[in-house]
Structure formats: C-alpha cells, structure tokens
Scaffold this motif. Structure first.
Motif, mmCIF file in Angstrom:
data_model
loop_
_atom_site.group_PDB
_atom_site.id
_atom_site.type_symbol
_atom_site.label_atom_id
_atom_site.label_comp_id
_atom_site.label_asym_id
_atom_site.label_seq_id
_atom_site.Cartn_x
_atom_site.Cartn_y
_atom_site.Cartn_z
ATOM 1 N N LYS A 364 25.738 12.573 -2.728
ATOM 2 C CA LYS A 364 26.914 12.869 -1.918
ATOM 3 C C LYS A 364 27.005 14.362 -1.597
ATOM 4 N N LEU A 365 26.486 15.209 -2.465
ATOM 5 C CA LEU A 365 26.473 16.640 -2.174
ATOM 6 C C LEU A 365 25.597 16.923 -0.958
ATOM 7 N N VAL A 366 24.472 16.243 -0.866
ATOM 8 C CA VAL A 366 23.613 16.378 0.316
ATOM 9 C C VAL A 366 24.333 15.860 1.560
ATOM 10 N N GLN A 367 25.042 14.752 1.401
ATOM 11 C CA GLN A 367 25.817 14.215 2.532
ATOM 12 C C GLN A 367 26.909 15.195 2.961
ATOM 13 N N ALA A 368 27.506 15.878 1.999
ATOM 14 C CA ALA A 368 28.521 16.879 2.328
ATOM 15 C C ALA A 368 27.922 17.997 3.168
ATOM 16 N N ILE A 369 26.744 18.425 2.807
ATOM 17 C CA ILE A 369 26.054 19.468 3.574
ATOM 18 C C ILE A 369 25.748 18.967 4.982
ATOM 19 N N ASN A 370 25.356 17.706 5.108
ATOM 20 C CA ASN A 370 25.099 17.132 6.433
ATOM 21 C C ASN A 370 26.360 17.141 7.294
ATOM 22 N N ASP A 371 27.509 16.845 6.673
ATOM 23 C CA ASP A 371 28.767 16.881 7.418
ATOM 24 C C ASP A 371 29.066 18.300 7.904
ATOM 25 N N LEU A 372 28.847 19.267 7.038
ATOM 26 C CA LEU A 372 29.053 20.663 7.446
ATOM 27 C C LEU A 372 28.117 21.039 8.591
ATOM 28 N N ASN A 373 26.900 20.552 8.522
ATOM 29 C CA ASN A 373 25.935 20.886 9.570
ATOM 30 C C ASN A 373 26.306 20.270 10.921
ATOM 31 N N MET A 374 27.042 19.165 10.910
ATOM 32 C CA MET A 374 27.551 18.631 12.173
ATOM 33 C C MET A 374 28.444 19.658 12.862
ATOM 34 N N ILE A 375 29.294 20.312 12.089
ATOM 35 C CA ILE A 375 30.199 21.319 12.638
ATOM 36 C C ILE A 375 29.425 22.578 13.007
ATOM 37 N N ARG A 376 28.481 22.971 12.178
ATOM 38 C CA ARG A 376 27.697 24.171 12.446
ATOM 39 C C ARG A 376 26.771 23.977 13.654
ATOM 40 N N ASP A 377 26.238 22.787 13.814
ATOM 41 C CA ASP A 377 25.377 22.521 14.974
ATOM 42 C C ASP A 377 26.157 22.710 16.269
ATOM 43 N N ARG A 378 27.382 22.227 16.300
ATOM 44 C CA ARG A 378 28.202 22.391 17.500
ATOM 45 C C ARG A 378 28.480 23.877 17.763
ATOM 46 N N ALA A 379 28.609 24.658 16.689
ATOM 47 C CA ALA A 379 28.842 26.099 16.828
ATOM 48 C C ALA A 379 27.564 26.860 17.141
ATOM 49 N N ASP A 380 26.418 26.160 17.125
ATOM 50 C CA ASP A 380 25.110 26.748 17.449
ATOM 51 C C ASP A 380 24.670 27.782 16.420
ATOM 52 N N ILE A 381 24.904 27.479 15.144
ATOM 53 C CA ILE A 381 24.417 28.337 14.060
ATOM 54 C C ILE A 381 23.534 27.489 13.140
ATOM 55 N N PRO A 382 22.642 28.128 12.373
ATOM 56 C CA PRO A 382 21.634 27.381 11.605
ATOM 57 C C PRO A 382 22.239 26.440 10.575
ATOM 58 N N ASP A 383 21.519 25.351 10.307
ATOM 59 C CA ASP A 383 21.929 24.403 9.282
ATOM 60 C C ASP A 383 21.900 25.047 7.900
ATOM 61 N N LEU A 384 22.751 24.576 7.035
ATOM 62 C CA LEU A 384 22.710 24.984 5.640
ATOM 63 C C LEU A 384 21.585 24.251 4.925
ATOM 64 N N SER A 385 21.059 24.873 3.904
ATOM 65 C CA SER A 385 19.997 24.253 3.117
ATOM 66 C C SER A 385 20.537 23.037 2.372
ATOM 67 N N ALA A 386 19.736 22.012 2.276
ATOM 68 C CA ALA A 386 20.127 20.792 1.559
ATOM 69 C C ALA A 386 20.104 20.988 0.054
ATOM 70 N N ASN A 387 19.622 22.139 -0.417
ATOM 71 C CA ASN A 387 19.481 22.378 -1.857
ATOM 72 C C ASN A 387 20.597 23.242 -2.433
ATOM 73 N N LEU A 388 21.655 23.472 -1.684
ATOM 74 C CA LEU A 388 22.739 24.310 -2.194
ATOM 75 C C LEU A 388 23.434 23.656 -3.389
ATOM 76 N N PRO A 389 23.803 24.440 -4.405
ATOM 77 C CA PRO A 389 24.581 23.884 -5.519
ATOM 78 C C PRO A 389 26.027 23.646 -5.104
ATOM 79 N N LYS A 390 26.746 22.905 -5.927
ATOM 80 C CA LYS A 390 28.113 22.521 -5.587
ATOM 81 C C LYS A 390 28.998 23.724 -5.292
ATOM 82 N N ALA A 391 28.944 24.760 -6.121
ATOM 83 C CA ALA A 391 29.815 25.914 -5.929
ATOM 84 C C ALA A 391 29.585 26.559 -4.562
#
Length: 458
Positions: A364-391
C-alpha cells in the motif's frame, strides 16, 4: 405548536450583522415561506434547497463564498494580505474580539438551521419518494459540510439537530467526537439517499459521489485509514471525474475534475464569476493584487511545476516581485465561465495516498506513491521513487497537499493542525513565530454573549 420556517433567499444583513442576537433566529424574516406550505409541491420544496446554495455563495466575504478560504490561508502559510485588515490572522494573534470570527461560526449555523427545516419539512410532507430522498440527502450533506468546518475550526460546538429554536439557542458544546459521529451518520445517509446522477447539466447540487468525497475526508481526519481508502477509491473509480492535463481548466464551471461546485448568485456586482477571483485578481492587467503567496511556499515548487506557472501570477511593486494565487482567473466577465470549486478529484487521490501510507503495508505504501505521482504527473514534475520509506512519503503527501490545494477551503491550516505539524512548520515560516496555543481559533465574543452555556475555546 413549534414554528417551522424555510429560507428561500437570505439577506446579506442577516448574515453579517449579528450584534447580540441569538445565532438561530426565532422569528421568520419577511422573505421566508412557512414550511408547511413549502413542502406540498416538488418544485417549491426543491427551490427551498436551492435557496441554501444561493445564501452560501450570494455575497462576498462570507463563510462559504471566500472568507473561510482567505482567513485560513492567511493563518497558515498559503498567502497573506498586503494591507493590515487580516494582520491578526497573519500573526496568529487572534482574540475573541477579532473581526470576522463571528461569521465563521454564525453563518454555518444559519445553513444548518435551514437544513434542519428542510429535513423536518420533507419528513412530514406528501412529496414524491424520489424528491424526498434527494432533498433530505442534500440537506444532510450541507449540514455535515457545515459541521465539518465548525468542528475543525472551533473543536467543540453545539450540536443543533432540529428546529427547536429556543432550546438550541441555549445548547452547550458537544465534544469533537460527538460532532464527528453526527457528520459521519449524515454523510452515510446522504450517500444512501442522493442520486448518483447530478440534478441538471452542472455539478452545483451534490450527488452520491460528492457525499462520498466528503465522507472520505472525514474518515481521513479520524484516521480511519481503510475506510478513507475505500471511500476515496469509490469516487476515483467514477469515470465522470478526470485529472485534466490542462491546469487552467480545473476551476471552470465545465471542469471534469469538479465533484461539487458553488455557483455565484450575485445581484450586487455585475460579472462576478467567483468571489475569490473578484477579491484576488487585480483590477487591470498591469495592476497589483492585495494578496501575496508566502515566500517559503513559493520556494517549495520544483523546477518546471506547472502549478507555479498556471496557478500563481506575479506583480511588482516597490521594486519587489510578489506571487499571488490565480486558480480563478476572472475578476468580472460575462458570460460566467468559473464556479467556486469545493470538492475535486485531486483531493481524493491525496486522501487515498495518505490513507494507504498509514496502513503500514509495503504494497500500500507503493500504491500511495503511485497516487502522488498521478498529481505530480499532471504538474509535469518527476515521479517519486517507489522505494521511499513511510516517513518520506508522509512528508511528500504534506507537500503535495500544500501545493495542490493551496488557497482552497483552509486545507493547509486543517492539515497542519490535524497532523500535529502546525508548530514545527509555522514556527519557521511565520516571521513572528508560532506556538501550540496559536492553533486554537477563539470563539467570537459576539457569539459567546448570545449563549451563557458556551465556553471559550480551550
């Protein structure tokens, strides 16, 4: 016999000048129709509910038209006012005597009282079953919406559930949990009663998904992570709602991202599309706005972020260039092309991201990052890494909520307070500092004077 009345249209004076009157008026103003008559016909009953939306967004500087967004944005670190009118909010030096606090309390209760009238009037009517369900659902949705902002602004507030005016004017405050339980039940009922289809071609009357969208936020605020995720997912899965690539289309009245909007019904100033646009946009193309985005907030935008170029504009005065919020582009123009957007799809992705990140599940943490990347993609900025820790993911969510929802409906203030981040963040960004006591919004002395059973905010 208890008198019941329903407001069709409400005068600006009754919303802004409370003096020492009770916040729930006992006597019907001349522009009200007795509920017993109003609820004998589907069209007239529907017009009573439409009248609530009219009163919510009919005048400038009111709770639901622009005031809450403005005051809470200034109290947080979205933007501030260049003149002195809102300095107490900018400096987080609020007192019970501070201007405008009474409106943040009294006006939601005006709408709550109207909703209670609708709910009781519909229940005792001979309206068609379909209309009964729709109007009751809309009234419960609006009531929940108002209580959401009351409880998150003032913590403990009276729980007014009926039209017993004299009793209600002497109610003490219910706990935050009691208010939230009531909100959750109202929204659950609204989800069950509202049509999935919008009532007309526009999205100005809430439907089932609007109730689910607000309910997802309520679950998030109460840390009910699985319910927040599931409810937001139900909204995201509706193909009527999209994340458009063109940021300049998000706040149009035709926006595919909009879940619920308020249409400005204005009789005082020609060409107003939204009161926020009217207040913030300069009067001329070379003029200055009175609003300025905090420098620390401007610095958060990454290189190439389209939200900075499309949702912020600049002006220069005294040799200094300032950014001002420009999600709404129009000060005055006809025909109307922008509506006040209250609920939109991007927030649902951010709700789901936060709910997923807090479930301590690697997938689910990876899915959370994917959700953030949906917003970041629209803003035209790079995706976050899928390996980020929870904090790191939670900090990324905080940042994306700030930049994506900047200036909208107090999101930034309520986010910082509910996550216990107000002190560490605002103590750095506010020039005069910020401490734990500054998180408490006082109840206006005008309101306290109306009811001996009300106690100041702790």
């Amino acid at each position: 016999m208890k008198a019941k009345f329903i407001t069709l249209y409400i005068a600006a004076l009754s919303l802004t000048n409370l003096s020492c009157e009770k916040f729930l008026e006992a006597d019907p103003p001349k522009n009200q129709t007795a509920a017993e008559a109003a609820f004998q016909d589907d069209k007239i009953a529907t017009s009573t509910v439409l009248g609530i939306y009219t009163s919510m967004n009919g005048f400038n500087g009111q709770f639901a038209s622009s005031l809450l967004s403005t005051l809470m944005s200034i109290a947080a670190d979205d933007y501030y006012y260049s003149l002195t009118s809102y300095d107490a909010y900018k400096q987080n030096a609020l007192l019970p005597s501070t201007d405008y606090l009474d409106r943040l309390w009294s006006q939601p209760y005006v709408y709550i009282n109207q909703c209670n009238n609708v709910i009781e009037g519909v229940a005792g009517s001979t309206l068609s079953t379909q209309v009964k369900a729709q109007l009751t659902g809309e009234a419960k949705f609006i009531r929940a919406f108002c209580y959401f902002y009351l409880v998150n602004t003032f913590n403990k507030v009276p729980l007014v559930k009926d039209t017993e005016v004299f009793k209600n004017n002497l109610l003490g405050q219910s706990t935050k949990q009691e208010i939230y339980d009531f909100i959750t039940q109202d929204l659950t009922d609204a989800v069950a009663g509202l049509s999935d289809a919008y009532q007309g071609p526009e999205r100005v009357r809430p439907n089932k998904k609007a109730a689910q969208a607000l309910l997802a936020r309520v679950y998030l605020y109460n840390q009910k992570w699985a319910l927040a995720e599931a409810t937001a997912t139900a909204v995201i899965g509706d193909t009527r709602y999209k994340i458009p690539t063109d940021l300049n289309s998000v706040f149009l009245k035709t926006s595919e991202e909009a879940i619920w909007q308020l249409q400005t019904v204005n009789t005082s100033t020609a060409g107003v599309n939204t009161w926020e646009g009217f207040s913030i946009i300069p009067t001329t193309s070379t003029g200055s706005s009175f609003y300025r985005v905090y420098d620390a907030t401007v610095a958060k935008f990454e290189i190439g972020d389209k939200r900075k170029t499309d949702w912020l504009k600049t002006y220069t005065t005294g040799g200094v260039t300032y950014y001002y919020p420009a999600k709404y582009k129009i000060r005055t123009a006809t025909p109307v092309t922008e509506y006040n957007t209250v609920l939109r799809l991007a927030e649902q992705y951010l709700i789901r991201a936060e709910a997923r990140a807090n479930q301590d599940n690697p997938a689910k943490l990876v899915q959370a990052i994917n959700d953030l990347n949906m917003i970041r993609d629209r803003a035209d900025i790079p995706d976050l890494s899928a390996n980020l820790p929870k904090a790191a993911v939670l900090l990324a969510i905080e940042k994306e909520r700030h930049l994506e929802l900047l200036g909208e409906w107090g999101h930034r203030w309520y986010d910082l307070v509910r996550t216990n981040r107000a002190v560490p963040v605002l103590s750095v960004t506010k020039a005069n500092g910020f401490n734990a006591a500054d998180q408490l919004i006082p109840i206006s002395e005008v309101i306290l004077n109306t009811n001996p059973n009300l106690k100041p905010n702790d």
